[in-house]
Design an enzyme around this catalytic site. Structure first.
Site, PDB file in Angstrom:
ATOM      1  N   ASP A   9      68.307  66.686  75.912  1.00 39.49           N
ATOM      2  CA  ASP A   9      69.332  67.587  76.410  1.00 39.49           C
ATOM      3  C   ASP A   9      69.897  68.283  75.162  1.00 39.49           C
ATOM      4  O   ASP A   9      69.667  67.830  74.034  1.00 39.49           O
ATOM      5  CB  ASP A   9      70.417  66.758  77.120  1.00 39.49           C
ATOM      6  N   LEU A  10      70.609  69.379  75.347  1.00 36.16           N
ATOM      7  CA  LEU A  10      71.116  70.111  74.178  1.00 36.16           C
ATOM      8  C   LEU A  10      72.610  69.853  73.932  1.00 36.16           C
ATOM      9  O   LEU A  10      73.003  69.218  72.944  1.00 36.16           O
ATOM     10  CB  LEU A  10      70.876  71.616  74.382  1.00 36.16           C
ATOM     11  N   ASP A  11      73.438  70.334  74.874  1.00 39.18           N
ATOM     12  CA  ASP A  11      74.892  70.261  74.702  1.00 39.18           C
ATOM     13  C   ASP A  11      75.376  68.819  74.704  1.00 39.18           C
ATOM     14  O   ASP A  11      75.187  68.100  75.679  1.00 39.18           O
ATOM     15  CB  ASP A  11      75.598  71.023  75.840  1.00 39.18           C
ATOM     16  N   THR A  17      78.439  71.064  71.409  1.00 35.85           N
ATOM     17  CA  THR A  17      78.976  72.223  72.125  1.00 35.85           C
ATOM     18  C   THR A  17      79.798  71.802  73.334  1.00 35.85           C
ATOM     19  O   THR A  17      80.481  72.637  73.918  1.00 35.85           O
ATOM     20  CB  THR A  17      77.813  73.118  72.613  1.00 35.85           C
ATOM     21  N   LYS A  45      80.018  67.939  82.473  1.00 41.87           N
ATOM     22  CA  LYS A  45      78.934  67.866  81.487  1.00 41.87           C
ATOM     23  C   LYS A  45      77.587  67.858  82.192  1.00 41.87           C
ATOM     24  O   LYS A  45      77.390  67.135  83.164  1.00 41.87           O
ATOM     25  CB  LYS A  45      79.081  66.619  80.608  1.00 41.87           C
ATOM     26  N   SER A 114      67.568  71.477  79.107  1.00 43.28           N
ATOM     27  CA  SER A 114      69.006  71.776  79.133  1.00 43.28           C
ATOM     28  C   SER A 114      69.378  72.617  80.346  1.00 43.28           C
ATOM     29  O   SER A 114      68.595  73.446  80.802  1.00 43.28           O
ATOM     30  CB  SER A 114      69.381  72.544  77.859  1.00 43.28           C
ATOM     31  N   ALA A 115      70.600  72.424  80.834  1.00 39.13           N
ATOM     32  CA  ALA A 115      71.094  73.222  81.951  1.00 39.13           C
ATOM     33  C   ALA A 115      71.596  74.586  81.486  1.00 39.13           C
ATOM     34  O   ALA A 115      71.845  75.480  82.296  1.00 39.13           O
ATOM     35  CB  ALA A 115      72.246  72.480  82.632  1.00 39.13           C
ATOM     36  N   LYS A 145      71.111  69.791  87.316  1.00 38.90           N
ATOM     37  CA  LYS A 145      71.261  68.337  87.204  1.00 38.90           C
ATOM     38  C   LYS A 145      72.439  67.933  88.095  1.00 38.90           C
ATOM     39  O   LYS A 145      73.410  68.668  88.146  1.00 38.90           O
ATOM     40  CB  LYS A 145      71.577  67.934  85.757  1.00 38.90           C
ATOM     41  N   GLU A 169      70.368  61.973  76.839  1.00 33.63           N
ATOM     42  CA  GLU A 169      71.376  62.668  77.643  1.00 33.63           C
ATOM     43  C   GLU A 169      72.792  62.178  77.349  1.00 33.63           C
ATOM     44  O   GLU A 169      72.988  60.990  77.135  1.00 33.63           O
ATOM     45  CB  GLU A 169      71.115  62.380  79.127  1.00 33.63           C
ATOM     46  N   ASP A 170      73.761  63.095  77.372  1.00 27.66           N
ATOM     47  CA  ASP A 170      75.153  62.671  77.178  1.00 27.66           C
ATOM     48  C   ASP A 170      75.954  62.746  78.475  1.00 27.66           C
ATOM     49  O   ASP A 170      77.127  62.382  78.493  1.00 27.66           O
ATOM     50  CB  ASP A 170      75.859  63.553  76.131  1.00 27.66           C
TER      51      ASP A 170
END
Ligand code: BG6
Ligand code: MG
Length: 218
Positions: A9-11, A17, A45, A114-115, A145, A169-170
Site C-alpha cells: 500500500d502507499l499512504d 501521507t 484510511k 493503492s486506493a 478497499k 497495509e496500514d
C-alpha cells in the site's frame, strides 16, 4: 530462492501521507461544521476519496447536493496536493528502502496496491517509482478497499497467484481486503487497530531480513 509477490500500500506504508489526508479532510469537515476524531479517521484510511466524504457527511448527519459533493472532493484534493507538492525522499518511512532493496536483490516481484489516484505523483515526488514492477492505484479499480480488487489486479500484474502474495497495509480496510484476497496480510501500525492482520509491526524497522526470507520460503 522461491518467489512471492510483495504488494505495498502507499499512504501510511511507504510515505506518511496519512497525516496530509487527515489534515485536508479535517479542514473540509470543519467548513461543514462537522468534527471528527482521530479514531474516526482510522476508518478513512485506505478508503477511496468518494467513500471518505460519504462517511464524513454521515458522521455529521449532513446531506448535500451532488454538485457540492463534487466541488468539495475537488477542494479536498487541491488542499492535499498542496502538501504533496512539498514532499521529497525524506518522507519515505524508515527502512522502506532497505526492505525494497532486499526484495529486489532476491528477485521478488514488487507491486503497488493503492486506493489513491495520486499514487504516481507521490512515487515520482519521492523518487521510488522504478522500485515497482507494477503500479495499481485508484485509477485502475472500480471497487474500493475493503474490496480485494486492487490487490487481485496487483498480483495479476506481477504474474503471481493471490495465495503467493504478501500485502503491507496500514489501514483496517486494506488488511480486510488482503485477507479477503487470500493473501498474507502484514499490518504496519498498532496491534489494537490492525489485530485482524496475519502479522503486525509498528514500522519497517521491526521487519528483519530473516522474517522476509521466512515469508519467501513459506
Ligand atoms: C488511500 C488513503 O491510500 O487513498 C485514503 O489511505 C485516501 O485516505 C485514498 O482517501 C484515496 O486517495 P486520493 O489521493 O485518490 O484522494
Ligand atoms: Mg494506507
Amino acid at each position: 530462492m522461491n518467489k512471492k509477490g510483495f504488494i505495498f500500500d502507499l499512504d501510511g506504508v511507504i510515505v506518511d501521507t496519512a497525516k496530509y489526508h487527515f489534515l485536508a479532510w479535517q479542514q473540509l469537515a470543519k467548513g461543514l461544521g462537522i468534527n471528527f476524531t482521530e479514531e474516526e479517521n482510522e476508518q478513512l484510511k485506505g478508503v477511496s476519496r468518494v467513500r471518505s466524504l460519504e462517511k464524513i457527511l454521515a458522521w455529521g448527519n449532513k446531506t448535500i447536493s451532488q454538485e457540492l459533493f463534487n466541488d468539495l472532493m475537488g477542494k479536498k484534493n487541491e488542499e492535499y496536493l498542496g502538501y504533496i507538492a512539498e514532499m521529497d525522499e525524506s518522507e519515505i518511512l524508515p527502512d522502506v528502502p532497505k526492505v525494497l532493496k532486499f526484495l529486489k536483490e532476491n528477485k521478488q516481484p514488487i507491486s503497488l496496491g493503492s486506493a489513491s489516484k495520486n499514487a504516481r505523483t507521490i512515487l515520482e515526488r519521492v523518487h521510488i517509482m522504478s522500485d515497482f514492477d507494477a503500479i495499481v492505484d485508484g485509477n485502475d479499480v472500480t471497487k474500493a478497499k475493503p474490496d480485494p480488487e486492487v490487490f487481485l489486479i496487483a498480483a495479476k500484474e506481477i504474474n503471481m497467484k493471490p495465495e503467493n502474495c504478501i500485502v503491507f497495509e496500514d489501514s483496517v480496510a486494506g488488511v480486510e481486503a488482503a485477507n479477503t484476497a487470500n493473501m498474507i496480510s502484514i499490518g504496519i501500525g498498532s496491534k489494537t487497530i490492525l489485530g485482524h492482520a496475519d502479522y503486525v509491526f509498528n514500522d519497517f524497522t521491526e521487519i528483519s531480513e530473516d522474517f522476509l526470507k521466512s515469508l519467501i520460503e513459506k
